[in-house]
Every structure is written in structure tokens, then in C-alpha cells.
Write an enzyme that holds these catalytic residues in place. Structure first.
Site, PDB file in Angstrom:
ATOM      1  CE  LYS A  76     -38.767 -89.319  22.827  1.00  0.00           C
ATOM      2  NZ  LYS A  76     -37.837 -88.253  23.199  1.00  0.00           N
TER       3      LYS A  76
ATOM      4  CE  LYS B  53     -33.318 -86.285  28.816  1.00  0.00           C
ATOM      5  NZ  LYS B  53     -33.463 -87.673  29.141  1.00  0.00           N
TER       6      LYS B  53
ATOM      7  CE  LYS C 254     -34.748 -97.833  26.887  1.00  0.00           C
ATOM      8  NZ  LYS C 254     -34.423 -96.884  27.959  1.00  0.00           N
TER       9      LYS C 254
HETATM   10  P1  ATP Z   1     -33.835 -90.439  26.070  1.00  0.00           P
HETATM   11  O1  ATP Z   1     -33.362 -90.335  24.646  1.00  0.00           O
HETATM   12  O2  ATP Z   1     -32.735 -90.714  27.046  1.00  0.00           O
HETATM   13  O3  ATP Z   1     -35.037 -91.316  26.267  1.00  0.00           O
HETATM   14  P2  ATP Z   1     -35.606 -88.186  25.988  1.00  0.00           P
HETATM   15  O4  ATP Z   1     -35.196 -86.983  25.234  1.00  0.00           O
HETATM   16  O5  ATP Z   1     -36.559 -89.122  25.330  1.00  0.00           O
HETATM   17  O6  ATP Z   1     -34.297 -88.934  26.455  1.00  0.00           O
HETATM   18  P3  ATP Z   1     -36.813 -88.530  28.555  1.00  0.00           P
HETATM   19  O7  ATP Z   1     -35.873 -88.423  29.723  1.00  0.00           O
HETATM   20  O8  ATP Z   1     -37.191 -89.883  28.064  1.00  0.00           O
HETATM   21  O9  ATP Z   1     -36.210 -87.669  27.356  1.00  0.00           O
HETATM   22  O10 ATP Z   1     -38.126 -87.718  28.895  1.00  0.00           O
HETATM   23  C1  ATP Z   1     -38.162 -86.633  29.811  1.00  0.00           C
HETATM   24  C2  ATP Z   1     -39.478 -85.903  29.627  1.00  0.00           C
HETATM   25  O11 ATP Z   1     -39.456 -85.167  28.397  1.00  0.00           O
HETATM   26  C3  ATP Z   1     -40.686 -86.822  29.545  1.00  0.00           C
HETATM   27  O12 ATP Z   1     -41.753 -86.200  30.244  1.00  0.00           O
HETATM   28  C4  ATP Z   1     -40.985 -86.902  28.071  1.00  0.00           C
HETATM   29  O13 ATP Z   1     -42.360 -87.127  27.805  1.00  0.00           O
HETATM   30  C5  ATP Z   1     -40.562 -85.519  27.582  1.00  0.00           C
HETATM   31  N1  ATP Z   1     -40.087 -85.575  26.202  1.00  0.00           N
HETATM   32  C6  ATP Z   1     -39.001 -86.256  25.754  1.00  0.00           C
HETATM   33  N2  ATP Z   1     -38.815 -86.052  24.446  1.00  0.00           N
HETATM   34  C7  ATP Z   1     -39.822 -85.233  24.036  1.00  0.00           C
HETATM   35  C8  ATP Z   1     -40.187 -84.662  22.780  1.00  0.00           C
HETATM   36  N3  ATP Z   1     -39.455 -84.889  21.696  1.00  0.00           N
HETATM   37  N4  ATP Z   1     -41.278 -83.862  22.732  1.00  0.00           N
HETATM   38  C9  ATP Z   1     -42.017 -83.620  23.832  1.00  0.00           C
HETATM   39  N5  ATP Z   1     -41.739 -84.124  25.047  1.00  0.00           N
HETATM   40  C10 ATP Z   1     -40.648 -84.925  25.164  1.00  0.00           C
HETATM   41 MG    MG Z   2     -37.155 -91.036  26.259  1.00  0.00          MG
END
Ligand code: ATP
Ligand code: MG
Length: 324
Positions: A192, A195, A108
Site C-alpha cells: 500500500k 508515508k 515491529k
Molecule cells: P505509516 O507508513 O507511518 O504507517 P501510513 O501512510 O500507513 O503511514 P497511517 O498514519 O498508518 O498512514 O494511517 C492514517 C490513515 O490513513 C488511516 O486511517 C489509514 O487507514 C489511512 N491510510 C493509510 N494508507 C492508506 C492507503 N494506502 N490507502 C487508503 N487509506 C490509507
Molecule cells: Mg500505517
């Protein structure tokens, strides 16, 4: 044996978060497990304070609406004083090299900004994460690959503190949750669903209306092969839709591929299934958000429980460290 999991309000929670994490937390959680909204972790990059406050509340409502027991959830910043104190103690048990070695920090901090302008919090947040874990006395921390190194650091710091100053902390273990399908972005299946993605057309949010979900899935990128088969490498967009429908229906993706004559039919069925899958959470979260007193009550009770849980560990750690 307490398990601790967190989700950062870096954006609205989406279908991937639900299918990959939240749904499992709600269905397979054990009574002593803890779940928290890690809002302090959202501050390591540029963010908007008012938005962070709204997103934290929304995420708390989503977790409860998803079926996680209200007495198992809390918001991290409600423990900011305790965590601040413990983070300092742990930072003084952590070397600069150990923090700077974290792969996620290197990744990062290596993107775009010159390293001199990267927030110090990005370097130290794994120590805050160690404080999250050690304050609650969590024995197990379910993590994906990207976080296992941080749990390893928490282990190291717990052991080091215990050996140097006296036994206080439970030494946590990283546990790998069973791999759930990785939900991909609907318009760019090479990445993927996330958020923190700027462009949200390919992301189905848990609180999206039924109509919006239908529109987003209808616009999902597929391919021009027009061959209804489950082939993740050759047809990633189509495979993503099949995997999403599979996660909602419990039918294998390859079997689903034989059931729909066209991409359009598959998209309609997937949209329908996703809407139904998310409906109870959306409705539950919305009624909680419309009842701020109830949400505040849940939040306060969670904060109280988590603070109480950590109080003796924090005071012992401070005493053994020769302060307070
Ligand atoms: P950021 O973009 O801030 O990293 P994120 O969408 O990747 O957000 P995280 O907070 O990193 O979400 O992850 C929260 C949980 O959701 C973790 O257990 C992660 O494995 C799961 N997760 C995140 N994105 C996915 C996805 N696209 N498919 C399945 N599981 C996911
Ligand atoms: Mg993430």
C-alpha cells in the site's frame, strides 16, 4: 458522542491518507469529533526532530485545508504534560504481559533489530494511545484492523481504573469505518501507499505539484497484458489506477475500464483527476503554511480546547490514584 481520530506525522501525507481517511473526516465528521496530529507516536522509531516538527505543522495545515473544522483539530504534543501524567497512571494499571502481547509491538520489534534495542516507547505507546483516548473522553475510536487491539487495551485500562479507583473514564469502543479503497504504491502495487516508505516515486503526496503528480502517475507500473479490464488480482497496477480514478470521480472501476482505450489515456485521466482532487487542499495548506501566525493561532486554540476538555478527568484520575 465524541469520536477521536489521529494521523501520525511519520512522513508527508499522501493520496491514500486523503482518500482513505482525511477526506472522510472532512465530509462525514460530526461537530463533536476530534482529530489530532499524533507526533508523539512518531518517536517510537528512529526519527529526525527538525523534520518531525515540520511534518507536524504540515499535517495540521493539511487537515484544516481538507475542510476539517479548525476547532476540531489539535497537535498531540501540545498536551504532552497531561498525556505524560495520564500515561504513567495508565502504565501502572497495565501489565507488562498486556503490552507485550500487542500484535503490532510483536511485529515491529521482531523485524531486524534485536529486541533488546527496540525503544521502550514502542512497547508503551498503546498506553499513550489509551491516554489520548481517555483524556478526551472519546466514546468511539474509528480504527483499521491494525489498531483495534490498541483500542481494546484502552477499554480494558479504562474499566480497570474505574473499578479499582473510581469512575472517571468513558469506556471507548472501536468502530470500523466503512472500508475505503486501499491505495497501492504506484511502482510496487503489492504494497500500500505509505508515508514512511523510503522510496517515494510510487507515492503521490498531497502537497506534490501538478507536474510531479503527472510524472509519478505516468511512471506507474502496469503490466504487459494490455487488456483494459478491472482485475485486481491479475492486473493490480492497472486496478489501482482504476480505483484511484474511481475514488476521484465516483464512477465504478469496471465502468471506467470501458471508457479508456489505452493505459496511457487512463493514466492521463487519472493524473488530471488526482490533481483536481488534491488542488484545494494543496492550495489551502500552502496558504496556511505561508501564514505562520494563523496556523499558530489555530494550533494554540486547539491545544487550549483539548487541554480544557481533559483537565477534570486528569485531575480526578490523579486524585483517585492517590497522588497530586
Ligand atoms: P505509516 O507508513 O507511518 O504507517 P501510513 O501512510 O500507513 O503511514 P497511517 O498514519 O498508518 O498512514 O494511517 C492514517 C490513515 O490513513 C488511516 O486511517 C489509514 O487507514 C489511512 N491510510 C493509510 N494508507 C492508506 C492507503 N494506502 N490507502 C487508503 N487509506 C490509507
Ligand atoms: Mg500505517
Amino acid at each position: 458522542m465524541t469520536r477521536l481520530s489521529a494521523i501520525t506525522p511519520s512522513g508527508h501525507a499522501h493520496l491514500g491518507n486523503h482518500l482513505g481517511a482525511i477526506r472522510r473526516w472532512a465530509n462525514q465528521g460530526r461537530p463533536g469529533d476530534l482529530y489530532f496530529v499524533s507526533d508523539l507516536h512518531a518517536m517510537t522509531v528512529s526519527y529526525n526532530p527538525a523534520r518531525l516538527r515540520v511534518l507536524s505543522r504540515e499535517l495540521l495545515a493539511v487537515l484544516v485545508a481538507a475542510g476539517i473544522e479548525p476547532d476540531q483539530v489539535f497537535v498531540q504534543s501540545d498536551l504532552v504534560r497531561e498525556l505524560g501524567a495520564l500515561s504513567w497512571i495508565l502504565e501502572c494499571a497495565c501489565s507488562y504481559g498486556e503490552a507485550a502481547r500487542m500484535t503490532q509491538f510483536k511485529q515491529k520489534s521482531g523485524t531486524g533489530e534485536p529486541v533488546g534495542t527496540v525503544r521502550l516507547g514502542l512497547l508503551t505507546y498503546p498506553v499513550l494511545m489509551a491516554a489520548d483516548i481517555l483524556l478526551q473522553g472519546a466514546a468511539e475510536v474509528p480504527v483499521g484492523d491494525d489498531q483495534s487491539q490498541h483500542v481494546e487495551l484502552a477499554r480494558t485500562l479504562a474499566r480497570r481504573f474505574n473499578q479499582t479507583y473510581g469512575e472517571v473514564f468513558t469506556v471507548p469502543t472501536a468502530v470500523m469505518p466503512p472500508t475505503a479503497a486501499r491505495v497501492r504504491d504506484l511502482v510496487d502495487p503489492s504494497r500500500k501507499m505509505s508515508k514512511s516508505t523510503q522510496d517515494s516515486v510510487g507515492v503521490v503526496f498531497i502537497l506534490d505539484t501538478a507536474d510531479l503528480i503527472h510524472r509519478k502517475i505516468k511512471r506507474a507500473v502496469t503490466d504487459s497484458v494490455e487488456r483494459m479490464e478491472y482485475r485486481p488480482t491479475e492486473q493490480p497496477g492497472l486496478a489501482n489506477l482504476l480505483e484511484i480514478l474511481s475514488a476521484c470521480t465516483d464512477v465504478a472501476p469496471a465502468d471506467l475500464a470501458t471508457q479508456y482505450p489505452t493505459y496511457g489515456a487512463l493514466k492521463s485521466a487519472t493524473a488530471e483527476a488526482v490533481v483536481e482532487e488534491l488542488r484545494p487542499i494543496r492550495e489551502g495548506a500552502q496558504s496556511l503554511l505561508a501564514d505562520p501566525a494563523e496556523l499558530d493561532r489555530i494550533r494554540k486554540a486547539g491545544a487550549h480546547r483539548a487541554t480544557e476538555r481533559g483537565a477534570h478527568r486528569l485531575s480526578s484520575a490523579l486524585r483517585l490514584a492517590g497522588v497530586a
